[in-house]
Design an enzyme around this catalytic site. Structure first.
Site, PDB file in Angstrom:
ATOM      1  N   LYS A  44       0.837  -1.200   0.000  1.00 44.85           N
ATOM      2  CA  LYS A  44       0.000   0.000   0.000  1.00 44.85           C
ATOM      3  C   LYS A  44       0.866   1.241   0.000  1.00 44.85           C
ATOM      4  O   LYS A  44       1.903   1.295   0.682  1.00 44.85           O
ATOM      5  CB  LYS A  44      -0.891  -0.007   1.245  1.00 44.85           C
ATOM      6  CG  LYS A  44      -1.713   1.264   1.469  1.00 44.85           C
ATOM      7  CD  LYS A  44      -1.752   1.653   2.944  1.00 44.85           C
ATOM      8  CE  LYS A  44      -0.421   2.208   3.408  1.00 44.85           C
ATOM      9  NZ  LYS A  44      -0.416   2.710   4.794  1.00 44.85           N
TER      10      LYS A  44
ATOM     11  N   ASP B  82      -6.273   0.527   8.373  1.00 46.26           N
ATOM     12  CA  ASP B  82      -5.920   0.334   6.960  1.00 46.26           C
ATOM     13  C   ASP B  82      -6.434  -0.974   6.371  1.00 46.26           C
ATOM     14  O   ASP B  82      -6.369  -1.162   5.158  1.00 46.26           O
ATOM     15  CB  ASP B  82      -4.395   0.367   6.784  1.00 46.26           C
ATOM     16  CG  ASP B  82      -3.812   1.758   6.892  1.00 46.26           C
ATOM     17  OD1 ASP B  82      -4.583   2.734   6.904  1.00 46.26           O
ATOM     18  OD2 ASP B  82      -2.574   1.870   6.967  1.00 46.26           O
TER      19      ASP B  82
END
Length: 284
Positions: free
Chosen positions: A17, A143
């Site tokens: 990410k 997240d």
């Protein structure tokens, strides 16, 4: 896991990410922060695999496996949560090939947990939609829902409120990640945020919005880990489209127009900083 043959369909990539921009808008009473961010994901990362087994078990190897617990791990937390929510009474023997640095601001454990949810959803035959898995993932971390989706999206609130966004301009870029091999505590970085709201993200296309944006945690991370300023300077010398720290650090990234320029930048950075980890990837 070495004595178990896994099929390709029994594995799932935990995609790295990147926070193309990360605006911290305020502190919340629950200890989290109100943020606006642009999540993007590369085509590489850790690898989570599964085979039939009794109960839920995990083993870990790979270049960044040292220090990771095989009994208290977010992967197992994700597996237990999915089993509980879906009413599954099945086992799974999970294996993590840890390719990404730990505590590095590029998903790490969150991406591993997300990959586990996608993998077990398929392995257990649950056929749940990604949006449903993202909802299930919310208690696992800020997240994790975005990592479940693993598509370019905006995140607001604590990062759970997601909206996928068009990213054609981003897909034309190649990304270089570089980490100086210094783990950074997410909690320490967020706790050192200066408390100043510097304003929202723009509503431009994803790459323009990222370039106009910022990472509000970058100054605090540089203050705690000064070598990050050297990393960012090295990346800037390579004339990237954009260069910035991801998440709470310590991984920094740069985007380039072509793979060739990206590889040249990687060589430049590694010559100047040999004790570092680098990875080149395309956007999903």
């Amino acid at each position: 896991m070495s004595d178990t043959v896994l099929k390709a369909s029994d594995s799932e990539t935990a995609y790295a990410k990147i926070n193309l921009a990360l605006h911290v808008r305020g502190r919340l009473d629950n200890g989290y922060h109100d943020i606006e961010t642009i999540f993007a994901f590369l085509d590489k990362g850790d690898l989570v695999s599964v085979a039939p087994g009794d109960g839920l078990k995990l083993d870990i190897d790979g270049p960044f496996s040292d220090g990771l617990s095989e009994t208290e791990n977010l992967i197992l937390q994700a597996a237990r949560r999915l089993a509980e929510v879906s009413g599954v009474d099945k086992g799974a023997y999970l294996h993590l090939d840890k390719q990404l640095p730990i505590a590095s601001g590029i998903g790490g454990g969150s991406a591993d947990a997300a990959a586990t949810l996608r993998l077990l959803n398929r392995f257990w035959g649950l056929d749940l939609a990604l949006d449903t898995l993202a909802e299930i993932a919310k208690p696992l971390g800020a997240d994790v829902p975005a990592c479940v989706i693993s598509q370019t999206c905006s995140g607001t609130g604590i990062g759970h409120d997601l909206t996928t966004i068009a990213d054609q301009d981003l897909r034309e870029c190649t990304a270089l990640l570089i980490n100086p091999m210094i783990p950074v505590s997410t909690a320490d970085i967020f706790n050192s945020w200066d408390g100043v709201d510097h304003g929202p993200l723009s509503n431009d296309s994803v790459l323009v919005a990222a370039k106009k944006g910022r990472n509000d945690l970058q100054p605090q991370a540089v203050a705690l880990v000064p070598i990050l300023s050297d990393v960012l300077q090295l990346l800037g010398e390579c004339e990237p489209v954009i260069a910035r720290m991801s998440g709470s650090g310590a991984t920094c990234f740069a985007l380039f127009d072509t793979p060739g320029v990206t590889h040249d930048a990687e060589r430049h950075c590694r010559r100047a900083m040999d004790n570092s980890w680098t990875m080149i990837g395309k956007f999903r």
